[in-house]
Design a protein around this motif. Structure first.
Motif, mmCIF file in Angstrom:
data_model
loop_
_atom_site.group_PDB
_atom_site.id
_atom_site.type_symbol
_atom_site.label_atom_id
_atom_site.label_comp_id
_atom_site.label_asym_id
_atom_site.label_seq_id
_atom_site.Cartn_x
_atom_site.Cartn_y
_atom_site.Cartn_z
ATOM 1 N N LEU A 196 52.808 35.270 35.694
ATOM 2 C CA LEU A 196 52.937 33.884 36.125
ATOM 3 C C LEU A 196 54.109 33.734 37.089
ATOM 4 C CD1 LEU A 196 52.201 30.723 34.398
ATOM 5 C CD2 LEU A 196 54.556 30.882 35.141
ATOM 6 N N TRP A 197 55.211 34.407 36.750
ATOM 7 C CA TRP A 197 56.406 34.341 37.605
ATOM 8 C C TRP A 197 56.090 34.886 39.000
ATOM 9 C CZ3 TRP A 197 60.422 31.714 35.617
ATOM 10 C CH2 TRP A 197 61.615 31.699 36.327
ATOM 11 N N LEU A 198 55.306 35.949 39.028
ATOM 12 C CA LEU A 198 54.903 36.528 40.316
ATOM 13 C C LEU A 198 54.043 35.546 41.094
ATOM 14 C CD1 LEU A 198 54.595 38.988 42.271
ATOM 15 C CD2 LEU A 198 52.603 39.644 40.938
ATOM 16 N N ASP A 199 53.088 34.923 40.390
ATOM 17 C CA ASP A 199 52.168 34.022 41.071
ATOM 18 C C ASP A 199 52.870 32.775 41.585
ATOM 19 O OD1 ASP A 199 50.197 35.803 40.525
ATOM 20 O OD2 ASP A 199 49.457 34.754 38.729
ATOM 21 N N VAL A 200 53.809 32.255 40.809
ATOM 22 C CA VAL A 200 54.433 30.980 41.182
ATOM 23 C C VAL A 200 55.675 31.186 42.043
ATOM 24 C CG1 VAL A 200 55.494 28.864 40.303
ATOM 25 C CG2 VAL A 200 53.545 29.863 39.108
ATOM 26 N N VAL A 201 56.574 32.085 41.620
ATOM 27 C CA VAL A 201 57.849 32.247 42.325
ATOM 28 C C VAL A 201 57.759 33.344 43.387
ATOM 29 C CG1 VAL A 201 60.337 32.553 42.014
ATOM 30 C CG2 VAL A 201 58.958 31.631 40.140
ATOM 31 N N GLY A 202 56.905 34.324 43.135
ATOM 32 C CA GLY A 202 56.824 35.439 44.070
ATOM 33 C C GLY A 202 57.832 36.514 43.750
ATOM 34 N N GLU A 203 58.433 36.461 42.568
ATOM 35 C CA GLU A 203 59.352 37.523 42.190
ATOM 36 C C GLU A 203 58.577 38.586 41.424
ATOM 37 O OE1 GLU A 203 63.758 35.740 42.206
ATOM 38 O OE2 GLU A 203 62.700 35.567 40.317
ATOM 39 N N LEU A 204 59.003 39.822 41.593
ATOM 40 C CA LEU A 204 58.200 40.946 41.140
ATOM 41 C C LEU A 204 58.374 41.199 39.653
ATOM 42 C CD1 LEU A 204 59.462 43.094 44.084
ATOM 43 C CD2 LEU A 204 57.512 41.538 44.073
ATOM 44 N N PRO A 205 57.289 41.502 38.974
ATOM 45 C CA PRO A 205 57.359 41.736 37.529
ATOM 46 C C PRO A 205 58.315 42.896 37.199
ATOM 47 C CG PRO A 205 55.090 41.513 38.226
ATOM 48 C CD PRO A 205 55.912 41.574 39.465
ATOM 49 N N ALA A 206 59.064 42.733 36.106
ATOM 50 C CA ALA A 206 60.012 43.770 35.712
ATOM 51 C C ALA A 206 59.326 44.894 34.934
ATOM 52 C CB ALA A 206 61.126 43.158 34.878
ATOM 53 N N ARG A 207 58.059 44.698 34.588
ATOM 54 C CA ARG A 207 57.306 45.746 33.902
ATOM 55 C C ARG A 207 56.337 46.385 34.900
ATOM 56 N NH1 ARG A 207 56.467 45.047 28.083
ATOM 57 N NH2 ARG A 207 57.674 43.278 27.320
ATOM 58 N N PRO A 208 56.424 47.708 35.057
ATOM 59 C CA PRO A 208 55.482 48.382 35.964
ATOM 60 C C PRO A 208 54.030 48.086 35.599
ATOM 61 C CG PRO A 208 57.168 49.906 35.212
ATOM 62 C CD PRO A 208 57.360 48.637 34.447
ATOM 63 N N SER A 209 53.754 47.897 34.290
ATOM 64 C CA SER A 209 52.364 47.653 33.892
ATOM 65 C C SER A 209 51.809 46.407 34.560
ATOM 66 C CB SER A 209 52.281 47.518 32.370
ATOM 67 O OG SER A 209 53.101 46.449 31.946
ATOM 68 N N VAL A 210 52.680 45.427 34.854
ATOM 69 C CA VAL A 210 52.223 44.219 35.531
ATOM 70 C C VAL A 210 52.354 44.384 37.039
ATOM 71 C CG1 VAL A 210 52.379 41.710 35.565
ATOM 72 C CG2 VAL A 210 53.228 42.971 33.576
ATOM 73 N N ALA A 211 53.473 45.022 37.445
ATOM 74 C CA ALA A 211 53.754 45.110 38.879
ATOM 75 C C ALA A 211 52.784 46.043 39.585
ATOM 76 C CB ALA A 211 55.183 45.590 39.102
ATOM 77 N N LEU A 212 52.596 47.237 38.992
ATOM 78 C CA LEU A 212 51.877 48.285 39.705
ATOM 79 C C LEU A 212 50.370 48.259 39.473
ATOM 80 C CD1 LEU A 212 54.412 51.204 39.083
ATOM 81 C CD2 LEU A 212 54.275 49.685 41.051
ATOM 82 N N THR A 213 49.809 47.066 39.370
ATOM 83 C CA THR A 213 48.352 47.022 39.284
ATOM 84 C C THR A 213 47.793 47.203 40.688
ATOM 85 O OG1 THR A 213 48.320 44.648 39.625
ATOM 86 C CG2 THR A 213 48.421 45.413 37.342
ATOM 87 N N ASP A 214 46.573 47.671 40.764
ATOM 88 C CA ASP A 214 45.964 47.893 42.076
ATOM 89 C C ASP A 214 45.935 46.599 42.869
ATOM 90 O OD1 ASP A 214 45.621 50.500 41.521
ATOM 91 O OD2 ASP A 214 43.533 50.306 40.825
ATOM 92 N N GLU A 215 45.680 45.528 42.127
ATOM 93 C CA GLU A 215 45.560 44.238 42.799
ATOM 94 C C GLU A 215 46.890 43.830 43.419
ATOM 95 O OE1 GLU A 215 44.484 39.674 41.629
ATOM 96 O OE2 GLU A 215 44.146 41.237 40.137
ATOM 97 N N ASN A 216 47.980 43.961 42.641
ATOM 98 C CA ASN A 216 49.292 43.583 43.159
ATOM 99 C C ASN A 216 49.745 44.487 44.294
ATOM 100 O OD1 ASN A 216 49.586 41.384 41.517
ATOM 101 N ND2 ASN A 216 50.752 42.466 39.941
ATOM 102 N N LEU A 217 49.467 45.791 44.143
ATOM 103 C CA LEU A 217 49.886 46.728 45.190
ATOM 104 C C LEU A 217 49.138 46.473 46.497
ATOM 105 C CD1 LEU A 217 50.331 50.108 43.310
ATOM 106 C CD2 LEU A 217 52.050 48.950 44.683
ATOM 107 N N ALA A 218 47.891 46.038 46.359
ATOM 108 C CA ALA A 218 47.091 45.805 47.560
ATOM 109 C C ALA A 218 47.358 44.426 48.152
ATOM 110 C CB ALA A 218 45.609 45.930 47.221
ATOM 111 N N ASN A 219 48.105 43.607 47.414
ATOM 112 C CA ASN A 219 48.394 42.269 47.916
ATOM 113 C C ASN A 219 49.210 42.369 49.204
ATOM 114 O OD1 ASN A 219 49.918 39.764 48.281
ATOM 115 N ND2 ASN A 219 48.996 39.161 46.340
ATOM 116 N N PRO A 220 48.727 41.731 50.283
ATOM 117 C CA PRO A 220 49.437 41.899 51.563
ATOM 118 C C PRO A 220 50.861 41.351 51.528
ATOM 119 C CG PRO A 220 47.708 40.225 51.727
ATOM 120 C CD PRO A 220 47.518 40.905 50.410
ATOM 121 N N VAL A 221 51.105 40.387 50.647
ATOM 122 C CA VAL A 221 52.451 39.798 50.612
ATOM 123 C C VAL A 221 53.361 40.544 49.623
ATOM 124 C CG1 VAL A 221 53.757 37.719 50.101
ATOM 125 C CG2 VAL A 221 51.605 37.549 51.335
ATOM 126 N N TYR A 222 52.892 40.731 48.393
ATOM 127 C CA TYR A 222 53.756 41.356 47.379
ATOM 128 C C TYR A 222 53.784 42.875 47.493
ATOM 129 C CZ TYR A 222 53.137 36.770 45.277
ATOM 130 O OH TYR A 222 53.102 35.438 45.058
#
Lengths: 418, 297
Positions: A332-358
């Motif tokens: 939620l913090w990523l979606d609303v604030v744009g700050e990166l998740p502190a857990r790799p399990s949330v941060a390093l998803t294919d979807e997040n990695l492929a996100n052009p902004v994040y």
């Protein structure tokens, strides 16, 4: 008359019972953070969800302007008037730990092994004597923002990959008026913004320097390699003429106004840039050096439980901490604030990695270093002054950087780093 | 009660007077004098706001003496005073003197001059900050550039920044000084001027021999008042230089701002208190010297 009195008595008793009953079942804890629209919004949503899941707990969310947030905390917490759970910058934690003003996170819920396995390694800076004192919801890194319209107008369709390309593109996007005054910069500069991190942790390393030794207690950037990095940085304005410090007052203002081709900033800027009318922008990883070295700067705000939370308030505070550091909260913090998740399990998803902004920011986390500041404002000022000596007083970059190194070392030594 | 009833009326009055006076005295002791005394004690201690205070002896003062930034800031503070006070007094006197003779739109003009004084320093500082920007957003530089004159670095310059920050501060204080000067001018009996005219004295002599000497109490008040104001300058500098507080290269940093930064950004409360004691001493000495020089013989 008598019945009236009886009724009044009955009413008072029942009201009193009601109030006390509520007091037994409801715990109210207080949470503090600073004002930044999207963060406040994200936290409000999180609190709402948390309260739904834990009907007995209410969280009061208080916010303060960033400018005096640190002072508010420092004044309120020793006086016992502060929050139960607070958000603070990672660099401030030491002082609170030293004075016993924050409680270690209970190891049965926040087992160190679990944290080390499930969080990004930079979080380890929050560990004291076998327990974690604080944990972040989100981490931040740096990346290059670029104005897509200005890029394509200058004939580029991909962002720069190296520093050299970056300078070339910046040159093509710089616009001057008839008298030679810059009216559009190729790239923004300003040590007062994020550039001091970019220089400290990224450029110095890319030019082959080791900015600090002894776990950030010895300043070491005034080496020939560091000077080369500093010459590169000051050269953007002094020799290349593709930037101007203080252009349009603030680097991010120039970028938002569409008067800057490129701009280096943190992931927290995403929320503020989104929805800026007339601005088309993209994000790319920080440019690599000529020999392919990449680096990044990582920082974070953490949540900690103060010593005010005791008994059932502490239980509630621990539950709340658990919630705000959960995977759900991080997404939620990523979606609303744009700050990166502190857990790799949330941060390093294919979807997040492929996100052009994040994506570029998350990519940067892999090489991110966290400067252990003792007085970030003073240490930043040192680099701001270093640049001004070169630009305003014509001092050589090598001399100026040496002055800066000595000044910063003095700050570190005085504040008990050694 | 018995004790009270035996007092004379005179004594009772005194008792009542003290009873009422005790409230503001208590207030002042708690709100003013205690913190002042505490700050003086604090200047001999180290404190980071979070932990306990520890004694530091004269360390904070020794550090202050050896701190090049402090001497730079000390010099800046006096530059604000030395430039600010005379310039603002001369301008406000000239305006008040001429405004006093103007009948046409007198009230409107006076209100216009007073208006900046009513404006928040923060808002004013930000507007001026934008005025001072380089092209494309700075008003002054855009005007210069449209008539073909080169750019002036107002704020981003070690030599121009201090006068640039000072200008709006002077402008903001003018309204107040003009009003005080006009009140002073009005208080001079018209008969003196009439007598001078009958004697055929020139305007210049009237100004020098009648107006200025009789304005002396007003001038003393304004000099002391505005000196203290310029020695304590903060809002304008703070708001116009947030990108590089007190900069560039500390060229605009006044003492109050150094205190603020030491206390609330570096959290060295003891060191900040030592600076405060120095500021207190400077203000005291400057005010006493001015009162002595300018007092009636």
């Amino acid at each position: 008359m008598k019945s009236m009195r009886k009724m009044a008595l009955g009413l008072t008793t029942s009201v009193a019972t009601l109030i006390s009953a509520q007091a037994v079942s409801a715990v109210e804890i207080e949470y503090w953070q600073y004002i930044f629209d999207t963060r406040v919004q994200a936290m409000d949503t999180l609190i709402e969800r948390f309260q739904e899941e834990n009907p007995g707990i209410t969280v009061r969310h208080s916010t303060f302007p960033l400018a005096d947030y640190r002072t508010r905390l420092a004044a309120a917490i020793p006086a016992g008037q502060g929050p139960d759970v607070m958000q603070l910058f990672y660099g401030w934690l030491d002082a609170y730990v030293d004075e016993g003003l924050v409680q270690p996170l209970p190891t049965d819920v926040f087992a160190p092994e679990m944290i080390e396995e499930e969080f990004f390694p930079m979080v380890a800076a929050m560990k004291r004597d076998g327990a974690y004192m604080a944990l972040p919801t989100a981490v931040r890194s740096l990346a290059l923002f670029y104005n897509t319209r200005l890029m394509s107008a200058a004939g580029f369709d991909t962002p720069p990959e190296t520093l050299e390309e970056m300078v070339d593109m910046a040159r093509a996007m710089t616009v001057r008026d008839g008298s030679g005054n810059i009216t559009q910069v190729g790239i923004t500069t300003g040590m007062n913004a994020q550039d001091h991190h970019w220089f400290r942790e990224v450029l110095t390393r890319q030019f082959g320097a080791e900015p600090y030794l002894d776990n950030y207690r010895t300043v070491n950037y005034a080496t020939p390699e560091g000077v080369a990095a500093f010459e590169f940085y000051t050269g953007l304005e002094a020799t290349e003429g593709v930037s101007q410090s203080g252009f349009m007052d603030e680097p991010q203002a120039a970028f938002r106004a569409g008067r800057a081709g490129m701009h280096i900033d943190g992931s927290f800027r995403i929320g503020a840039l989104e929805g800026t009318r007339g601005l088309d922008w993209g994000v790319a990883a920080l440019p690599a050096s000529a020999d392919g070295v990449t680096a990044n700067y990582g920082s974070y705000w953490v949540n900690a439980i103060t010593n005010r939370a005791q008994g059932e308030r502490k239980e509630a505070a621990v539950k709340f901490m658990e919630f705000v550091t959960s995977e759900e909260a991080m997404q939620l913090w990523l979606d609303v604030v744009g700050e990166l998740p502190a857990r790799p399990s949330v941060a390093l998803t294919d979807e997040n990695l492929a996100n052009p902004v994040y994506g570029p920011f998350i990519e940067g986390l892999a090489t991110a270093q966290t400067t252990l500041f003792l007085d970030e404002t003073a240490q930043r000022q040192v680099l701001m002054d270093a640049v001004q000596r070169v630009l305003l007083e014509g001092m050589s970059p090598a001399d100026s950087l040496m002055v800066a190194q000595e000044a910063e070392q003095e700050i570190i030594d005085r504040l008990g780093g050694n | 009660m018995n004790l009270y009833s035996r007092l004379s009326i005179e004594r009772k009055r005194t008792v009542w007077a003290w009873a009422f006076l005790s409230v503001p005295i208590f207030f002042y002791v708690v709100i003013r004098f205690y913190p002042t005394a505490d700050a003086m004690v604090l200047s001999f201690q180290n404190w980071n706001l979070l932990g306990a205070r520890s004694w530091a002896g004269l360390d904070n003062y020794v550090r202050l003496w050896g701190d090049p930034v402090f001497w730079k800031v000390f010099r800046n503070t006096f530059m604000y005073l030395i430039l600010g006070t005379p310039i603002s007094l001369v301008i406000s006197f000239v305006i008040a003197y001429n405004l006093d003779k103007t009948r046409f739109l007198h009230g409107t003009l006076r209100a216009l001059y007073f208006l900046p004084f009513l404006t928040t320093a923060v808002a004013m500082a930000w507007v001026w900050r934008w005025f001072y920007q380089p092209v494309p957003i700075g008003l002054f530089n855009n005007i210069l550039s449209s008539v073909g004159i080169g750019q002036v670095r107002f704020l981003n310059s070690t030599s121009n920044a201090l006068p640039s920050v000072l200008a709006p501060a002077i402008w903001a204080g003018l309204g107040f000084q003009i009003i005080i000067f006009m009140a002073g001018l009005r208080a001079i009996p018209v008969s003196y001027y009439e007598a001078a005219r009958i004697d055929g004295v020139s305007n210049w002599t009237i100004l020098r021999e009648i107006t200025l000497p009789l304005l002396k109490p007003t001038i003393v008040f304004l000099v002391v008042f505005s000196s203290i104001g310029f020695l304590r300058i903060f809002d304008q500098v703070f708001n116009m230089t947030t990108n590089d507080p007190g900069g560039p290269l500390n060229s605009t940093m006044p003492l109050v701002m150094m205190i603020y930064q030491t206390a609330f950004s570096s959290y060295s409360m003891g060191y900040a208190a030592a600076q405060t004691v120095v500021l207190f001493t400077v203000l005291l000495v400057v005010s006493l010297v001015q009162l002595r020089i300018l007092r009636d013989r």
